[in-house]
Design a protein around this motif. Structure first.
Motif, PDB file in Angstrom:
ATOM      1  N   LEU A 117      -0.530   4.747  -6.588  1.00 21.19           N
ATOM      2  CA  LEU A 117       0.447   3.714  -6.258  1.00 21.19           C
ATOM      3  C   LEU A 117       1.702   3.930  -7.103  1.00 21.19           C
ATOM      4  O   LEU A 117       1.618   4.344  -8.265  1.00 21.19           O
ATOM      5  N   LEU A 121       5.108   2.638  -0.788  1.00 18.85           N
ATOM      6  CA  LEU A 121       4.372   2.053  -1.908  1.00 18.85           C
ATOM      7  C   LEU A 121       3.581   3.062  -2.737  1.00 18.85           C
ATOM      8  O   LEU A 121       3.152   2.744  -3.843  1.00 18.85           O
ATOM      9  N   MET A 122       3.347   4.258  -2.177  1.00 22.87           N
ATOM     10  CA  MET A 122       2.419   5.174  -2.826  1.00 22.87           C
ATOM     11  C   MET A 122       2.829   6.620  -2.626  1.00 22.87           C
ATOM     12  O   MET A 122       3.705   6.919  -1.813  1.00 22.87           O
ATOM     13  N   MET A 128       2.914   2.049   4.842  1.00 23.46           N
ATOM     14  CA  MET A 128       2.522   2.080   3.435  1.00 23.46           C
ATOM     15  C   MET A 128       3.259   3.131   2.605  1.00 23.46           C
ATOM     16  O   MET A 128       3.178   3.123   1.381  1.00 23.46           O
ATOM     17  N   ARG A 135      -0.066  -6.353   1.723  1.00 21.98           N
ATOM     18  CA  ARG A 135      -0.226  -5.637   2.991  1.00 21.98           C
ATOM     19  C   ARG A 135      -1.695  -5.438   3.354  1.00 21.98           C
ATOM     20  O   ARG A 135      -2.064  -5.517   4.524  1.00 21.98           O
ATOM     21  N   HIS A 136      -2.531  -5.210   2.366  1.00 24.25           N
ATOM     22  CA  HIS A 136      -3.966  -5.046   2.660  1.00 24.25           C
ATOM     23  C   HIS A 136      -4.642  -6.383   2.955  1.00 24.25           C
ATOM     24  O   HIS A 136      -5.588  -6.433   3.736  1.00 24.25           O
ATOM     25  N   GLU A 166       2.815  -5.902  -3.575  1.00 23.83           N
ATOM     26  CA  GLU A 166       3.082  -5.619  -2.163  1.00 23.83           C
ATOM     27  C   GLU A 166       1.917  -4.862  -1.525  1.00 23.83           C
ATOM     28  O   GLU A 166       1.554  -5.124  -0.376  1.00 23.83           O
ATOM     29  N   TYR A 167       1.303  -3.955  -2.273  1.00 17.28           N
ATOM     30  CA  TYR A 167       0.137  -3.224  -1.758  1.00 17.28           C
ATOM     31  C   TYR A 167      -0.982  -4.218  -1.415  1.00 17.28           C
ATOM     32  O   TYR A 167      -1.576  -4.153  -0.354  1.00 17.28           O
ATOM     33  N   ARG A 168      -1.236  -5.143  -2.332  1.00 19.79           N
ATOM     34  CA  ARG A 168      -2.280  -6.151  -2.087  1.00 19.79           C
ATOM     35  C   ARG A 168      -1.919  -7.027  -0.885  1.00 19.79           C
ATOM     36  O   ARG A 168      -2.737  -7.301  -0.027  1.00 19.79           O
TER      37      ARG A 168
END
Length: 104
Positions: free
Chosen positions: A10, A83-84, A80, A21-22, A17-19
């Protein structure tokens, strides 16, 4: 069932933001993964390094190798990518993890 584990990376400052979106994973993506023979999929964060560690179960007759060509998967990767760390096609970079111990 085979357990598959891998690491992803990440970018700094992207945890929330990752959390988010998931937490709002697309139903069509979840169905695609299940239909491909993937279950019990978890992703863990090392907050110090921003490394993501994932584990999932693969059915013996899984079709995981078909996912990179599926339009839903390609849209998710594009969604995604900011973000990564990703490959040129926006597939998340993955580093396989080697099993070292298991307590059944």
């Amino acid at each position: 069932m085979e357990t598959h584990a891998f690491r992803m990376q990440l970018k700094p400052g992207m945890v929330d933001e990752y959390r988010r979106r998931h937490d709002a994973i697309w139903p069509e993506l979840a169905a695609l993964l299940r239909d491909a023979g993937i279950s019990d999929y978890s992703i863990f964060l090392d907050p110090e390094s921003h490394a993501l560690f994932a584990t999932l179960k693969l059915a013996a007759d899984n079709r995981r190798d078909t996912l990179p060509a599926h339009p839903v998967m390609l849209r998710w990767w594009d969604h995604m990518a900011d973000l990564m760390e990703v490959e040129p096609d926006n597939k998340p970079r993955e580093w396989p993890l080697v099993p070292m111990f298991h307590l059944p």
